[in-house]
Write a protein that holds these residues in place. Structure first.
Motif, PDB file in Angstrom:
ATOM      1  N   ILE A 265       0.843  -1.202   0.000  1.00 20.95           N
ATOM      2  CA  ILE A 265       0.000   0.000   0.000  1.00 20.95           C
ATOM      3  C   ILE A 265       0.877   1.250   0.000  1.00 20.95           C
ATOM      4  O   ILE A 265       0.591   2.240  -0.695  1.00 20.95           O
TER       5      ILE A 265
ATOM      6  N   SER B 202       0.851   3.966  -2.957  1.00 18.46           N
ATOM      7  CA  SER B 202       0.421   5.323  -2.604  1.00 18.46           C
ATOM      8  C   SER B 202       1.541   6.352  -2.775  1.00 18.46           C
ATOM      9  O   SER B 202       1.306   7.460  -3.267  1.00 18.46           O
ATOM     10  N   LEU B 203       2.745   5.982  -2.340  1.00 19.84           N
ATOM     11  CA  LEU B 203       3.839   6.946  -2.283  1.00 19.84           C
ATOM     12  C   LEU B 203       4.960   6.657  -3.267  1.00 19.84           C
ATOM     13  O   LEU B 203       5.872   7.480  -3.419  1.00 19.84           O
TER      14      LEU B 203
ATOM     15  N   LEU C  47      -2.845   3.876   7.133  1.00 17.58           N
ATOM     16  CA  LEU C  47      -2.736   4.163   5.699  1.00 17.58           C
ATOM     17  C   LEU C  47      -4.106   4.393   5.069  1.00 17.58           C
ATOM     18  O   LEU C  47      -4.293   5.318   4.275  1.00 17.58           O
TER      19      LEU C  47
ATOM     20  N   GLY D 118      -5.290  11.351   0.972  1.00 15.87           N
ATOM     21  CA  GLY D 118      -4.419  11.326  -0.198  1.00 15.87           C
ATOM     22  C   GLY D 118      -3.134  12.121  -0.095  1.00 15.87           C
ATOM     23  O   GLY D 118      -2.251  11.972  -0.921  1.00 15.87           O
TER      24      GLY D 118
ATOM     25  N   ASP E 123       0.534  13.113   0.771  1.00 12.49           N
ATOM     26  CA  ASP E 123       1.693  12.290   1.097  1.00 12.49           C
ATOM     27  C   ASP E 123       2.246  12.570   2.494  1.00 12.49           C
ATOM     28  O   ASP E 123       2.503  11.646   3.277  1.00 12.49           O
TER      29      ASP E 123
ATOM     30  N   THR F   4       0.064  11.351   5.207  1.00 11.79           N
ATOM     31  CA  THR F   4       0.193   9.892   5.292  1.00 11.79           C
ATOM     32  C   THR F   4       1.414   9.508   6.109  1.00 11.79           C
ATOM     33  O   THR F   4       1.376   8.582   6.933  1.00 11.79           O
TER      34      THR F   4
ATOM     35  N   GLY G 139       0.207   1.751  -9.495  1.00 21.06           N
ATOM     36  CA  GLY G 139       0.166   3.117  -8.988  1.00 21.06           C
ATOM     37  C   GLY G 139       1.445   3.871  -9.291  1.00 21.06           C
ATOM     38  O   GLY G 139       1.884   3.961 -10.442  1.00 21.06           O
TER      39      GLY G 139
END
Length: 513
Positions: free
Chosen positions: A30, A34-35, A175, A180, A182, A185, A339
């Motif tokens: 994840i 995501s990152l 998470l 959204g 960064d 997060t 992603g």
């Protein structure tokens, strides 16, 4: 002597460790999606590495290496085990509170020490911020590790093995809830790590209290037992320091290559799956068992325990090693490429997976060989051997970086593990008959190697046949599952055909383990 059933213990610890690693793997998937391999991902991973470095130094490393044999012997003699556990808990807590407070002030220096390549860009300030939040995890997880040692020494493995899964559950929840942005997060992950440590400590404290060891801390008093603990722990602390230097060298090298921190972390996470199932399970179960058998003068039982642990390690780690090396690219592509994680990230991660995979048997077998010394309260010999391994790691990682880039960090780690194992095993042979290979291990080991190579050959052919489905979004998960399933079936059949392990061996292992 209250017996510890080795194989059931290995399976209990291995199963729960596997679940924890799967959850950790999901967490990192994840994060990668995501990152990507961007600055926030690199900053959090490096910040979280700080308490984990100190954790291995204080908890699984020096302190527990010395504490478990002493506590096990007190259990065997039925003299003051609960009091000793409370004194050790109080002393460890006091030291770690001081360390945590100092770290808050020295965090910029600590970040520079592990990632000087971050200096001058946004990653450095982010790592300092996240590091100050997550460093408190060292106090919580080290105390949890000590209580886990108490539980493991009494043959109660479930709670201690299950507790680490809670950290990953909390981090996955963080998470999902973080939204959204960064940097937000990164903050959610940092606070989640601290909360996960609280959950882990709470579970093992409750389990220890139910087992009759209600550990209430008090102002530390330097008792003779604690003095003995410190004397034994000091060389182990130095050995732990050597291991952390190895990690430090690798992270420093990685910090100078953009994205390498993430690539190496994901590769490490993948090879940690079999290492967690096999190596950690063996280390957790074998040390208290050997300590108590040696105290009772059970030489034959000690030899059987060490040999069955080595056999268990080879049967499960060798096929995993071959698989990680020959299908690294399909694994990295299917598991990670989505992603923000690109094809270039996949290629770099696959290379790291193959290199780390080559070191897996050494890492696992070290978990078998090291307790042979620790159970005898000998922490000096592993320290001296670790020094040589550290030198190998530093030379390969630093000198190799200009030649082969970031992968020099993984090469150094793998070669150092093999050097450490070879040196330690050469020294272990002088410990007497209790550590000598028995006829069953001598017979089965080469057959396990042959079975693993047969499996590897089939995996290479299958990967070529499935190359199109493996790169088709709707089919790639099914194709990878089929590839893994075929490998397992072929390995199982090969083990039976080569008689690497017979049904009689398995029955004897369960019965005597």
């Amino acid at each position: 002597m209250r017996p510890i059933r080795l194989i059931s213990g290995f399976l209990t610890v291995g199963a729960w460790t596997f679940l924890s690693r799967i959850l950790g793997f999901a967490r990192d998937l994840i994060i990668a999606a995501s990152l990507g391999s961007g600055p926030v991902a690199q900053a959090f991973l490096m910040a979280f590495a700080l308490p984990n470095m100190f954790r291995r130094f204080f908890a699984e490393g020096a302190f527990n290496t010395a504490f478990v044999p002493l506590f096990s012997k007190k259990l065997e003699a039925e003299e003051g085990a609960a009091e000793f556990a409370r004194d050790a808990f109080s002393a460890l807590a006091s030291v770690l509170i001081v360390v945590t407070l100092i770290a808050q002030l020295a965090m910029p220096l600590l970040v520079y020490a592990i990632a000087s390549g971050f200096a001058g860009d946004a990653r450095f300030d982010l790592t300092v911020l996240y590091g100050r939040i997550v460093f408190g995890y060292i106090l919580l997880i080290s105390l949890a590790a000590l209580l886990s040692g108490v539980l493991n020494a009494t043959g109660r493995f479930l709670a201690a093995a299950a507790a680490p899964a809670l950290l990953n559950v909390v981090l996955i929840a963080a998470l999902v809830m973080s939204g959204g942005d960064d940097e937000i997060t990164g903050l959610w992950l940092s606070w989640g790590a601290l909360l996960g440590g609280v959950a882990q400590l709470g579970v093992v404290w409750w389990a220890a209290a139910r087992a009759g060891f209600r550990v209430i801390p008090r102002i530390p008093v330097l008792t003779p037992d604690l003095k003995r603990l410190a004397v034994i722990a000091f060389p182990a602390a130095l050995a732990g320091g050597v291991m952390q230097v190895n990690l430090l060298v690798g992270r420093q090298v990685a910090s100078f290559f953009d994205g390498a921190v993430v690539w190496l972390n994901l590769a490490d996470r993948l090879y940690q799956l079999p290492l967690g199932v096999v190596g950690i399970a063996i280390g957790v179960v074998l040390l208290p068992d050997l300590s108590r058998r040696l105290t009772a003068g059970d030489t034959e039982g000690s030899r059987n325990a060490a040999n069955r642990a080595a056999e268990f390690a080879l049967v499960l780690s060798l096929p995993a090693t071959i698989a990680l090396m020959v299908i690294a690219q399909p694994l990295a592509h299917v598991l990670f490429e989505r992603g923000a994680f690109t094809a270039a990230d996949t290629a770099a991660t696959a290379l790291a997976i193959a290199v780390y995979g080559a070191g897996l048997p050494a890492f696992v077998l070290l978990k078998v060989v090291q307790p042979l010394f620790f159970a005898r309260e000998d922490t000096k010999t592993p320290f001296r051997m670790a020094l040589w391994a550290m030198a190998v790691n530093a030379v390969v990682a630093v000198a190799g970086a200009p030649l082969v880039g970031f992968i020099a960090a993984a090469l150094g780690t793998t070669l150092a593990a093999w050097v450490n194992l070879a040196l330690l095993w050469a020294r272990a042979r002088s410990l007497g008959p209790a550590v000598q290979p028995d006829s069953r291990l001598i017979r089965s080991a080469p057959r396990v190697v042959l079975s693993s190579l047969i499996m590897g050959s089939v995996l290479v052919l299958m990967a070529m046949v499935l190359i199109e489905p493996l790169h088709t979004p709707r089919l790639r998960y099914v194709a990878l599952a089929l590839l893994v399933a075929v490998g397992m079936v072929v390995y199982g059949a090969s083990v039976v055909l080569t008689r690497a392990l017979t049904p009689a061996d398995l029955r004897a292992m369960v019965k005597r383990g």
